[in-house]
Design an enzyme around this catalytic site. Structure first.
Site, PDB file in Angstrom:
ATOM      1  N   GLU A 159     -75.124  12.234   2.858  1.00 57.51           N
ATOM      2  CA  GLU A 159     -74.658  11.415   4.006  1.00 57.51           C
ATOM      3  C   GLU A 159     -75.449  12.011   5.378  1.00 57.51           C
ATOM      4  O   GLU A 159     -75.808  11.213   6.080  1.00 57.51           O
ATOM      5  CB  GLU A 159     -73.341  11.388   4.024  1.00 57.51           C
ATOM      6  N   ASN A 207     -60.833   0.339   8.103  1.00 57.83           N
ATOM      7  CA  ASN A 207     -60.000   1.525   8.296  1.00 57.83           C
ATOM      8  C   ASN A 207     -60.666   2.671   9.283  1.00 57.83           C
ATOM      9  O   ASN A 207     -60.426   3.822   9.420  1.00 57.83           O
ATOM     10  CB  ASN A 207     -59.743   1.988   6.970  1.00 57.83           C
ATOM     11  N   LYS A 255     -66.417   3.185  12.299  1.00 55.37           N
ATOM     12  CA  LYS A 255     -66.645   1.792  11.495  1.00 55.37           C
ATOM     13  C   LYS A 255     -66.618   0.624  12.626  1.00 55.37           C
ATOM     14  O   LYS A 255     -66.186   0.705  13.591  1.00 55.37           O
ATOM     15  CB  LYS A 255     -65.692   1.549  10.437  1.00 55.37           C
ATOM     16  N   HIS A 303     -64.938   6.829   8.670  1.00 54.44           N
ATOM     17  CA  HIS A 303     -65.444   7.327   7.350  1.00 54.44           C
ATOM     18  C   HIS A 303     -65.518   8.924   7.616  1.00 54.44           C
ATOM     19  O   HIS A 303     -66.071   9.224   8.560  1.00 54.44           O
ATOM     20  CB  HIS A 303     -66.773   6.700   7.139  1.00 54.44           C
ATOM     21  N   TYR A 313     -73.400   3.614   0.309  1.00 50.96           N
ATOM     22  CA  TYR A 313     -72.283   3.683  -0.530  1.00 50.96           C
ATOM     23  C   TYR A 313     -72.586   3.442  -1.871  1.00 50.96           C
ATOM     24  O   TYR A 313     -71.744   2.952  -2.543  1.00 50.96           O
ATOM     25  CB  TYR A 313     -71.310   2.406   0.046  1.00 50.96           C
TER      26      TYR A 313
HETATM   27  P1  IDP Z   1     -62.273   7.084   1.527  1.00 53.26           P
HETATM   28  O1  IDP Z   1     -62.903   6.336   2.754  1.00 53.26           O
HETATM   29  O2  IDP Z   1     -60.691   7.178   2.160  1.00 53.26           O
HETATM   30  O3  IDP Z   1     -62.926   7.818   0.868  1.00 53.26           O
HETATM   31  P2  IDP Z   1     -62.566   5.103  -0.892  1.00 53.26           P
HETATM   32  O4  IDP Z   1     -61.670   4.822  -1.834  1.00 53.26           O
HETATM   33  O5  IDP Z   1     -64.004   6.121  -0.945  1.00 53.26           O
HETATM   34  O6  IDP Z   1     -62.088   5.677   0.439  1.00 53.26           O
HETATM   35  O7  IDP Z   1     -63.567   3.649  -0.433  1.00 53.26           O
HETATM   36  C1  IDP Z   1     -64.484   3.839   0.447  1.00 53.26           C
HETATM   37  C2  IDP Z   1     -64.153   2.770   1.672  1.00 53.26           C
HETATM   38  O8  IDP Z   1     -64.030   1.476   0.918  1.00 53.26           O
HETATM   39  C3  IDP Z   1     -62.983   2.875   2.156  1.00 53.26           C
HETATM   40  O9  IDP Z   1     -62.976   3.644   3.438  1.00 53.26           O
HETATM   41  C4  IDP Z   1     -62.815   1.423   2.592  1.00 53.26           C
HETATM   42  O10 IDP Z   1     -63.401   0.984   3.722  1.00 53.26           O
HETATM   43  C5  IDP Z   1     -63.236   0.321   1.526  1.00 53.26           C
HETATM   44  N1  IDP Z   1     -62.141   0.319   0.354  1.00 53.26           N
HETATM   45  C6  IDP Z   1     -61.542   1.333  -0.464  1.00 53.26           C
HETATM   46  N2  IDP Z   1     -60.584   0.284  -1.061  1.00 53.26           N
HETATM   47  C7  IDP Z   1     -60.800  -0.846  -0.616  1.00 53.26           C
HETATM   48  C8  IDP Z   1     -60.307  -2.154  -1.048  1.00 53.26           C
HETATM   49  O11 IDP Z   1     -59.430  -2.176  -1.891  1.00 53.26           O
HETATM   50  N3  IDP Z   1     -60.568  -3.304  -0.621  1.00 53.26           N
HETATM   51  C9  IDP Z   1     -61.495  -3.347   0.301  1.00 53.26           C
HETATM   52  N4  IDP Z   1     -62.195  -2.347   0.891  1.00 53.26           N
HETATM   53  C10 IDP Z   1     -61.898  -1.009   0.314  1.00 53.26           C
END
Ligand code: IDP
Ligand code: MG
Length: 140
Positions: free
Chosen positions: A128, A114, A11, A117, A51
């Protein structure tokens, strides 16, 4: 167990930190084979399409703004049980809750930014991988 392919993204936060090489080496050391790799920057609209499953979530605009804010690196990795195993290597969504040694613990900034992905299921990988790569670009 079966040989699977999964999509991984480095990312914008991790590209800005300059840790692309560390992330690629980390996954490679776990025994996965790199079958495709490219660096690009998504438009906001492309990030929204990628997304789309999250379109109703409260963080959708924040997520797609972030994912289109700078260059990313897209990769396809191949290996036994690759989809679930790469999710394990990545760690929990929130880097603060991710286990020691996982990519998000090592390189993530916060729950949104984070570092990586990874496809979360066969169905996601099937959407994807072709989103980023044509069949000709997948070199097994
Ligand atoms: P994942 O990437 O671990 O599967 P998901 O819940 O599918 O997590 O969420 C997709 C992406 O959305 C996350 O990797 C993160 O970048 C973002 N995200 C998830 N929860 C939050 C939040 O509470 N605030 C802002 N961004 C979030
Ligand atoms: Mg997810």
């Amino acid at each position: 167990m079966a040989v699977e392919r999964t999509l991984m993204l480095i990312k914008p936060d991790a590209v800005k930190k300059g840790v692309e090489g560390e992330i690629i080496a980390h996954v490679q050391k776990q025994g996965f084979k790199l079958v495709a790799l490219k660096k690009l920057q998504l438009t906001k609209q492309q990030a929204e399409k990628f997304y789309y499953v999250h379109r109703e979530r409260p963080f959708f605009d924040e997520l797609t703004t972030f994912m289109s804010s700078g260059p990313i690196v897209a990769m396809v990795w191949e290996g036994e049980n690759a989809i679930a195993r790469i999710r394990e290597i990545m760690g929990a969504t929130n880097p603060e809750e991710a286990e020691e040694g996982t990519l998000r613990k090592l390189y993530g900034t916060n729950i949104g930014e984070n570092a990586v992905h990874g496809s979360d299921s066969k169905e996601s990988a099937d959407y994807e991988i072709p989103f980023f790569f044509s069949g000709l670009e997948l070199v097994g």
